[in-house]
Structure formats: structure tokens, C-alpha cells
Scaffold this active site. Structure first.
Site, short mmCIF file in Angstrom:
data_model
loop_
_atom_site.label_atom_id
_atom_site.label_comp_id
_atom_site.label_asym_id
_atom_site.label_seq_id
_atom_site.Cartn_x
_atom_site.Cartn_y
_atom_site.Cartn_z
N ASP A 190 0.82 -1.20 0.00
CA ASP A 190 0.00 0.00 0.00
C ASP A 190 0.86 1.25 0.00
O ASP A 190 2.07 1.20 0.22
CB ASP A 190 -0.89 0.02 1.24
CG ASP A 190 -1.94 -1.07 1.25
OD1 ASP A 190 -2.27 -1.59 0.16
OD2 ASP A 190 -2.42 -1.43 2.34
N TYR B 8 6.61 -9.60 7.15
CA TYR B 8 6.63 -8.17 7.39
C TYR B 8 7.14 -7.87 8.79
O TYR B 8 7.06 -8.71 9.70
CB TYR B 8 5.21 -7.59 7.29
CG TYR B 8 4.71 -7.38 5.88
CD1 TYR B 8 4.78 -6.14 5.27
CD2 TYR B 8 4.13 -8.42 5.16
CE1 TYR B 8 4.30 -5.94 3.99
CE2 TYR B 8 3.66 -8.24 3.88
CZ TYR B 8 3.75 -6.98 3.29
OH TYR B 8 3.28 -6.79 2.02
#
Length: 299
Positions: free
Chosen positions: A72, A133
Site C-alpha cells: 500500500d 513483514y
């Protein structure tokens, strides 16, 4: 975030005849990008790399990149993976010089650090078995060191990492993460969360302030839109004492978004690594990843 949520196109194990599949290992600082994927009128990582590739190869047409995870806006990456199918004659002409030429053309906030010919069955997105992540949080009363502000979130209350890890253990495994995802039409929100933990790590040794960061490691087979940032938001509520450790699991079981859970800011999130199986298992993983998943009882 990785948005592997839509129904896929028919499977292809490799490039078309006369083409070679090329793997890119890359990194970027997401602050000035509107995410990975091309968007009209916006600066994106995909557009920067595809434009640079077209220029340095002197191609009349662009070459489309496929990425492991479509991050994003504002999200960083150190271990992103993509692939591109290039004509064999073009690869033979430019392959050895392509890395250096792209380094000279790309802006400073995106770097390709390795280019290699991919093995049979490799697909940057569908052959991946997991993505990892990290989300970095500072909870010092005085805030984040200015030189770290671009990739560390400041939380204005002390965080209890042990409580957050207690909450995290209740979220592991295969679940419908609809409560932590932005739902998309025709997409599944079933994911397998392989690892979720919080650790205390030292602040950058070159930073002026002392103390530690609370760092979440989040690894799953794939992620839906906003999933990691929502999970972190729920666990921060546990860490600062606003909610009990059972709260994130209760939200998960409810399978609807909870207004108490904030989607935390993107700049604390970095895609660190993408995992792939052995070369002889790539094609099968490629096919398996394209099948729509259901949980028992949902068939």
C-alpha cells in the site's frame, strides 16, 4: 500490503515461447509512493521500474512486472520480489548490464539489488509460500528520533510486549481474517498466519535517544488489504492496557470489522522477505496458490 485476494487468471507455468522469465529482488522507501501498483496520475513503484526498464532496454513497448506483494501507499520493502518476461534476444543483449543500467536510471528511493533468470515454474506472486513483514513501534515518552520517523510509529503509552505476545498466539493458524481485512468483491479473506510475535530491539545505535523499539514480526502465506496494520492496531490496544489479551482473538472470531481497532499508519510497516519452495516444487505451488480457499464447513 499483499493483496492476493482476487480470483486469478488461468495458470501459466512460465513465459511464452521466445521469452525468458527474469527475477528482480528489490527494495524501496515507500513514503513518496502511492503503493506498488500502477495508478493513473500517481507515482508508484511499479511505474518507476517499468519505465526505467523500457528506457534502458530501448524497447518500443513496456514490460509488465508481477510482484510478490502489492504494498500500500507509504509501506516500505527490503525483500520485495518481482518477475518480468523479456524476449530472449533482449535478455541476451542486456542481461549482464541490466542491473547497473537500472541503478543509473532509477530514483534513489527504489533499488534493484539482484537480477537473475528464474527457474521453471517460478511466479513471484503465486509461487511464494510466505511473506514476512515487520512493524516497528517506539513507545518512548519523548517520541521517535527524527532520523527514524520515516519507518517507526510512535505510540504515546508504554507497551507490554509479553501481553501482546499472549494475544498474538491466539491468532496463529488458518482463519477467516475478514475482521482484519478490507473486503473485496469475489475475494477470500482466509489466510494462514504462520508467525506473529513481538520483540524488543535496540533503537538504532546512531540515534540520539536510548531505549528499545517494539517490533512485530508477521509471517503468513499471503495477506489481505490492511491485514497487518489492523492486527498491529488490535495488539497495541492490548499492549497499552486498553483491552485484555483475548480481545484480538474475539475480534477475529466475530469476522466483522471492529470500530475499536485502528488501521495503524503505513510507514511503520516493511516487507522484509518472501519465501519460495525448492525449484522442483515451484510449478505445483504456483497452481495451488490460485485455488480459492474455504474453511471446513464453508464449502
Amino acid at each position: 500490503m499483499v493483496n492476493d485476494c482476487a480470483e486469478p487468471a488461468p495458470v501459466k507455468d512460465g513465459p511464452a515461447d521466445g521469452y525468458r522469465r527474469i527475477r528482480f529482488d528489490l527494495a524501496y522507501h515507500g513514503a513518496e509512493f502511492s503503493g506498488w501498483a500502477r495508478q493513473r496520475g500517481r507515482r508508484t513503484v511499479q511505474e518507476e521500474i517499468e519505465s526505467a526498464l523500457q528506457i534502458v532496454t530501448r524497447s518500443a513497448l513496456p514490460f509488465a512486472l508481477t510482484v510478490a506483494g502489492r504494498t500500500d501507499a507509504g509501506v516500505h520493502a527490503r525483500g520485495q520480489v518481482a518477475h518480468v518476461d523479456l524476449p530472449e534476444d533482449l535478455w541476451a543483449e542486456h542481461g549482464e548490464k541490466l542491473l547497473r543500467r537500472l541503478a543509473g536510471r532509477l530514483p534513489a528511493d527504489v533499488r534493484i539489488h539482484r537480477i537473475s533468470e528464474a527457474p521453471h515454474g517460478f511466479d513471484a506472486r503465486f509461487a511464494a509460500v510466505w511473506r514476512r513483514y515487520a512493524y516497528r513501534v517506539a513507545d518512548q515518552p519523548g517520541g521517535v528520533d527524527p532520523l527514524l520517523r520515516g519507518h517507526v510509529l510512535w505510540h504515546d503509552r508504554p507497551l507490554d510486549v509479553d501481553l501482546m505476545n499472549e494475544a498474538a498466539r491466539l491468532l496463529l493458524g488458518e482463519h477467516d481474517f475478514a475482521a482484519y481485512c478490507k473486503k473485496r468483491e469475489g475475494a477470500t479473506t482466509i489466510r494462514t498466519l504462520l508467525e506473529l510475535r513481538w520483540d524488543r530491539v535496540p533503537v538504532d545505535p546512531y540515534a540520539a535517544q536510548e531505549g528499545t523499539l517494539a517490533v512485530a514480526t508477521v509471517r503468513a502465506d499471503a495477506f489481505c488489504h490492511n491485514m497487518v496494520r489492523s492486527l498491529v492496531g488490535a495488539m497495541l490496544l492490548v499492549g497499552d492496557g486498553h483491552r485484555p489479551p483475548e480481545f484480538p482473538g474475539e475480534v477475529l472470531a466475530g469476522r466483522v470489522r471492529n470500530s475499536a481497532v485502528n488501521v495503524v499508519r503505513p510507514y511503520g510497516l516493511t516487507l522484509e522477505e518472501v519465501g519460495y519452495p525448492a525449484d522442483d516444487l515451484l510449478a505445483e505451488r504456483n497452481r495451488a496458490s490460485r485455488r480459492m480457499r474455504t474453511l471446513p464447513g464453508q464449502d
